[in-house]
Design a protein around this motif. Structure first.
Motif, PDB file in Angstrom:
ATOM      1  N   ASP A   1     -12.569  24.720   0.905  1.00 53.86           N
ATOM      2  CA  ASP A   1     -11.319  24.645   1.660  1.00 53.86           C
ATOM      3  C   ASP A   1     -11.050  25.913   2.463  1.00 53.86           C
ATOM      4  O   ASP A   1     -10.161  25.931   3.322  1.00 53.86           O
ATOM      5  N   GLY A   2     -11.787  27.000   2.165  1.00 53.55           N
ATOM      6  CA  GLY A   2     -11.539  28.264   2.843  1.00 53.55           C
ATOM      7  C   GLY A   2     -10.268  28.944   2.388  1.00 53.55           C
ATOM      8  O   GLY A   2      -9.699  29.757   3.119  1.00 53.55           O
ATOM      9  N   THR A   3      -9.827  28.644   1.166  1.00 49.23           N
ATOM     10  CA  THR A   3      -8.566  29.183   0.660  1.00 49.23           C
ATOM     11  C   THR A   3      -8.782  29.976  -0.629  1.00 49.23           C
ATOM     12  O   THR A   3      -9.782  29.807  -1.331  1.00 49.23           O
ATOM     13  N   VAL A   4      -7.800  30.813  -0.933  1.00 47.78           N
ATOM     14  CA  VAL A   4      -7.706  31.477  -2.235  1.00 47.78           C
ATOM     15  C   VAL A   4      -6.433  30.972  -2.893  1.00 47.78           C
ATOM     16  O   VAL A   4      -5.345  31.038  -2.293  1.00 47.78           O
ATOM     17  N   ALA A   5      -6.555  30.471  -4.115  1.00 47.84           N
ATOM     18  CA  ALA A   5      -5.412  29.947  -4.859  1.00 47.84           C
ATOM     19  C   ALA A   5      -4.891  30.995  -5.825  1.00 47.84           C
ATOM     20  O   ALA A   5      -5.670  31.692  -6.480  1.00 47.84           O
ATOM     21  N   ARG A   6      -3.590  31.100  -5.920  1.00 52.34           N
ATOM     22  CA  ARG A   6      -2.917  31.997  -6.868  1.00 52.34           C
ATOM     23  C   ARG A   6      -2.324  31.162  -7.995  1.00 52.34           C
ATOM     24  O   ARG A   6      -1.537  30.243  -7.750  1.00 52.34           O
ATOM     25  N   ILE A   7      -2.706  31.471  -9.236  1.00 51.20           N
ATOM     26  CA  ILE A   7      -2.261  30.705 -10.402  1.00 51.20           C
ATOM     27  C   ILE A   7      -1.476  31.598 -11.332  1.00 51.20           C
ATOM     28  O   ILE A   7      -1.928  32.691 -11.712  1.00 51.20           O
ATOM     29  N   ASP A   8      -0.296  31.167 -11.725  1.00 49.31           N
ATOM     30  CA  ASP A   8       0.520  31.902 -12.687  1.00 49.31           C
ATOM     31  C   ASP A   8      -0.126  31.810 -14.071  1.00 49.31           C
ATOM     32  O   ASP A   8      -0.365  30.703 -14.565  1.00 49.31           O
ATOM     33  N   PRO A   9      -0.436  32.929 -14.730  1.00 47.20           N
ATOM     34  CA  PRO A   9      -1.149  32.869 -16.002  1.00 47.20           C
ATOM     35  C   PRO A   9      -0.304  32.358 -17.163  1.00 47.20           C
ATOM     36  O   PRO A   9      -0.852  31.974 -18.203  1.00 47.20           O
ATOM     37  N   THR A  10       1.011  32.360 -17.002  1.00 48.66           N
ATOM     38  CA  THR A  10       1.888  31.896 -18.077  1.00 48.66           C
ATOM     39  C   THR A  10       2.133  30.393 -18.003  1.00 48.66           C
ATOM     40  O   THR A  10       2.028  29.678 -19.001  1.00 48.66           O
ATOM     41  N   SER A  11       2.419  29.887 -16.810  1.00 53.21           N
ATOM     42  CA  SER A  11       2.743  28.467 -16.652  1.00 53.21           C
ATOM     43  C   SER A  11       1.542  27.622 -16.268  1.00 53.21           C
ATOM     44  O   SER A  11       1.558  26.399 -16.429  1.00 53.21           O
ATOM     45  N   GLY A  12       0.510  28.252 -15.712  1.00 51.52           N
ATOM     46  CA  GLY A  12      -0.622  27.479 -15.211  1.00 51.52           C
ATOM     47  C   GLY A  12      -0.351  26.805 -13.889  1.00 51.52           C
ATOM     48  O   GLY A  12      -1.115  25.941 -13.450  1.00 51.52           O
ATOM     49  N   THR A  13       0.693  27.212 -13.210  1.00 51.30           N
ATOM     50  CA  THR A  13       1.075  26.604 -11.940  1.00 51.30           C
ATOM     51  C   THR A  13       0.379  27.315 -10.774  1.00 51.30           C
ATOM     52  O   THR A  13       0.307  28.544 -10.739  1.00 51.30           O
ATOM     53  N   VAL A  14      -0.113  26.517  -9.821  1.00 51.85           N
ATOM     54  CA  VAL A  14      -0.606  27.093  -8.571  1.00 51.85           C
ATOM     55  C   VAL A  14       0.614  27.474  -7.750  1.00 51.85           C
ATOM     56  O   VAL A  14       1.363  26.612  -7.288  1.00 51.85           O
ATOM     57  N   THR A  15       0.834  28.774  -7.575  1.00 52.30           N
ATOM     58  CA  THR A  15       2.053  29.242  -6.924  1.00 52.30           C
ATOM     59  C   THR A  15       1.865  29.563  -5.446  1.00 52.30           C
ATOM     60  O   THR A  15       2.825  29.953  -4.779  1.00 52.30           O
ATOM     61  N   GLY A  16       0.676  29.397  -4.947  1.00 49.19           N
ATOM     62  CA  GLY A  16       0.460  29.621  -3.528  1.00 49.19           C
ATOM     63  C   GLY A  16      -1.011  29.604  -3.163  1.00 49.19           C
ATOM     64  O   GLY A  16      -1.884  29.698  -4.032  1.00 49.19           O
ATOM     65  N   ARG A  17      -1.266  29.460  -1.886  1.00 50.79           N
ATOM     66  CA  ARG A  17      -2.625  29.504  -1.341  1.00 50.79           C
ATOM     67  C   ARG A  17      -2.596  30.252  -0.017  1.00 50.79           C
ATOM     68  O   ARG A  17      -1.618  30.190   0.724  1.00 50.79           O
ATOM     69  N   VAL A  18      -3.692  30.932   0.278  1.00 45.30           N
ATOM     70  CA  VAL A  18      -3.839  31.589   1.569  1.00 45.30           C
ATOM     71  C   VAL A  18      -5.121  31.079   2.209  1.00 45.30           C
ATOM     72  O   VAL A  18      -6.176  31.051   1.580  1.00 45.30           O
ATOM     73  N   LYS A  19      -4.999  30.639   3.452  1.00 46.00           N
ATOM     74  CA  LYS A  19      -6.144  30.164   4.217  1.00 46.00           C
ATOM     75  C   LYS A  19      -6.805  31.368   4.872  1.00 46.00           C
ATOM     76  O   LYS A  19      -6.189  32.065   5.688  1.00 46.00           O
ATOM     77  N   VAL A  20      -8.077  31.598   4.547  1.00 42.53           N
ATOM     78  CA  VAL A  20      -8.782  32.762   5.062  1.00 42.53           C
ATOM     79  C   VAL A  20      -9.751  32.390   6.181  1.00 42.53           C
ATOM     80  O   VAL A  20      -9.934  33.130   7.133  1.00 42.53           O
TER      81      VAL A  20
END
Length: 307
Positions: free
Chosen positions: A213-232
């Motif tokens: 996808d050309g992205t980096v995903a940010r995951i909260d280590p406590t909730s396991g939620t994907v909290t954002g993505r950045v398209k590189v």
């Protein structure tokens, strides 16, 4: 002239953690014949995998070379040893950092014999994806024996350790798995985008390359939620990722050598260097190492000494 680029909006006051770091735009480039690829930081020096050897480098050049059959994947440094996978032997080698002597061979098997894999240290152990069907071997670094086998999703061969957990990615299942080192069990799964690969745990989150996808995903280590993505870019194959100094350091193949990402805003702060093929990246508090195996170089992007 050696230029520098600010990595964040300017801060006021003395040299505190909020002050933006700078990095040279003209790196020190070392000639590195062969196929120098994965990196592991060892103080002011770095270890690197090559075609049939593991090499120890400084900014002055190569310091030592240890012959193996086919070293592959990221290495782990624990205590006085370097731990590295060998894709021909399907085993993990333990190498003395000071002498370059092979101390032990642990025949774990490897989940990814093509070399796209991680050996990591954490929780007093060494961890390696050992079976394509879905196993991670846990090695006791004192006895040099496998002390546990963790059941994970098929196709799991990317690992990182941080924030008290082992994190594992299965590219085929598009999953991030959180493993509790106290129980050797998966305690959470997170759905990811296409072609997830290398990951890093730091700067308050888990960061996963979604390579297709050309992205980096940010995951909260406590909730396991994907909290954002950045398209590189169009894709992130294959590259590497690391964290440090309040930044995400992303080695890319297309468009630039690496990109620097703000972990809070997900803004791309800088795109450094020209595209020169794939390789690895590792952050240190004095600068950043990158390898460029397609052009046979190892580069040091130093921070200014005055900070």
């Amino acid at each position: 002239m050696r230029l520098a680029i600010a990595l964040a909006a300017m801060a006021t006051g003395s040299c505190a953690s909020t002050t933006p770091r700078q990095i040279g735009t003209e790196p020190l480039v070392l000639n590195a014949p062969g196929y120098l690829d994965f990196l592991a930081v060892d103080g002011a020096t770095v270890w690197a995998t090559n075609e049939s050897r593991v090499e120890h480098w400084s900014t002055d050049g190569r310091l030592a070379s240890v012959q193996l059959r086919q070293p592959c994947g990221t290495m782990a440094i624990h205590s006085q040893s370097v731990w590295v996978a060998d894709c021909k032997e399907m085993a993990i080698y333990k190498i003395d950092r000071r002498t370059g002597q092979i101390e032990s061979i642990v025949r774990t098997g490897l989940a990814s014999p093509d070399g796209e894999t991680n050996v990591v240290a954490g929780g007093g152990s060494i961890w390696v994806p050992s079976e394509t069907s879905g196993k991670i071997a846990r090695i006791d670094p004192l006895s040099n024996r496998v002390v546990a086998s963790v059941s994970v999703d098929p196709g799991t061969h990317y690992l990182a350790f941080g924030m008290g957990s082992l994190w594992a990615v299965s590219s085929s299942q598009q999953s991030l798995q959180q493993i509790d080192p106290r129980t050797n069990r998966v305690v959470r799964r997170v759905a990811l985008g296409r072609g997830p690969g290398f990951l890093a745990a730091g700067e308050g989150a888990v960061w996963v390359q979604e390579q297709s996808d050309g992205t980096v995903a940010r995951i909260d280590p406590t909730s396991g939620t994907v909290t954002g993505r950045v398209k590189v870019g169009k894709n992130l194959k294959w590259g590497d990722i690391d964290t440090g100094d309040g930044r995400i350091w992303l080695r890319t193949t297309d468009d630039q050598t690496y990109a620097i990402i703000d972990p809070r805003t997900l803004a791309i702060l800088a795109r450094m260097g020209k595209a020169n093929g794939s390789g690895a990246i590792r952050y240190t508090d004095k600068g950043v190492w990158t390898s460029e195996h397609d052009v046979n170089t190892l580069s040091w992007w130093g921070f200014p000494t005055a900070h």
